[in-house]
Design a protein around this motif. Sequence first.
Motif, short mmCIF file in Angstrom:
data_model
loop_
_atom_site.label_atom_id
_atom_site.label_comp_id
_atom_site.label_asym_id
_atom_site.label_seq_id
_atom_site.Cartn_x
_atom_site.Cartn_y
_atom_site.Cartn_z
N VAL A 48 -5.50 -6.32 0.64
CA VAL A 48 -4.15 -5.95 0.23
C VAL A 48 -3.24 -7.15 0.42
CG1 VAL A 48 -3.27 -5.15 2.48
CG2 VAL A 48 -2.42 -4.09 0.37
N TYR A 80 -5.44 3.99 1.84
CA TYR A 80 -5.63 2.86 0.92
C TYR A 80 -6.97 2.19 1.17
CZ TYR A 80 -4.81 -1.79 -1.11
OH TYR A 80 -4.93 -2.97 -1.81
N ASN A 81 -7.33 2.03 2.43
CA ASN A 81 -8.56 1.34 2.83
C ASN A 81 -9.82 2.05 2.32
OD1 ASN A 81 -9.83 0.21 6.10
ND2 ASN A 81 -10.43 -0.36 4.04
N TRP A 92 0.81 -1.22 0.00
CA TRP A 92 0.00 0.00 0.00
C TRP A 92 0.85 1.28 0.00
CZ3 TRP A 92 -0.08 -3.45 4.19
CH2 TRP A 92 0.61 -3.04 5.34
N THR A 152 -7.53 -0.71 10.00
CA THR A 152 -8.38 -0.96 8.84
C THR A 152 -9.81 -1.28 9.25
OG1 THR A 152 -7.51 -3.23 8.88
CG2 THR A 152 -6.53 -1.71 7.31
N LEU A 204 -1.99 3.38 4.89
CA LEU A 204 -2.87 2.20 4.95
C LEU A 204 -4.31 2.63 5.15
CD1 LEU A 204 -3.38 -0.80 4.94
CD2 LEU A 204 -2.72 -0.89 7.37
#
Length: 285
Positions: free
Chosen positions: A36, A29-30, A9, A58, A26
């Motif tokens: 991932v 990205y989530n 990520w 996350t 992260l």
Amino acid sequence: MIKIGLSGWGDHDLIYGPGIRQPDKLRTYNRYFKTVEVDSSYYAIHKPELFEKWAAETSSDFTFLVKAFQGMTGQSQMKYSDEDMADLFRNFRASIQPMIDAGKLMAVLFQYPPWFDCKREHVQIVRAAKRRMGDVPLALEFRHQSWFEPDMQERTLQFMQDEGWAHSVCDEPQVLPGSVPIVPEATHPALTVVRFHGRNAPGWTNNGQDNWRAVRYLYKYSQEELLAWKERLEKLQRESKELCVIFNNNSGGDAAANARQLMAMLGQACKELPPEPPEQMALFE
């Protein structure tokens, strides 16, 4: 369910706006993806606290495909005694336990090296790995053509099914013998993994090039190539409860864009990308 994500990520500029710090990537990205691949676990066995941190950062529906440490698959080419190998597996399992406890481990991916060909000795190594990992969900990826030659393909798939391995289906350059063809077959009712490595045949093998690792996954999938995968994924979806689709064509920054293309083809929602920073005016223009 089909979950689409990327390998790692940290290096996907398309989804990060200006000013995003590494510790925040992260979580960012989530916003765009729900799964991932953890590639750093291939290079080192992490402390459990790191997996605990990632799980906490996350959303509840986020999952991780964790790559097995290279010493566990022979990729490092180091020689380990049986006792040392048992310790490696024990330490690796302990490291991922917080992620298992959080319910966020999709599977551990065992990717065997290109020279790991189909022979009795290697079959026993794969069996031993499954035994050492116990009830942890596992995905298996081969990179030597001998496992999927016409007279071996069905036997290899049956072996995966009998031993309880999820199949990691590859889309990769056809540079033989160190690559495998696309074999869109499920071997486990719970999970199938699909990994897009790109199709950069000239850059796939190390021919003494200093920048080999930087260009190996340099490839952008076309609309037509991804459309050909839509039917395959729909077939695999009927055979497995969950599909984990990972784009690993990171060398040119194309993974995130290709993943979003495929999500749109499958009718999945794609969150709007962050705005691009304004172009600076030329000095004294």
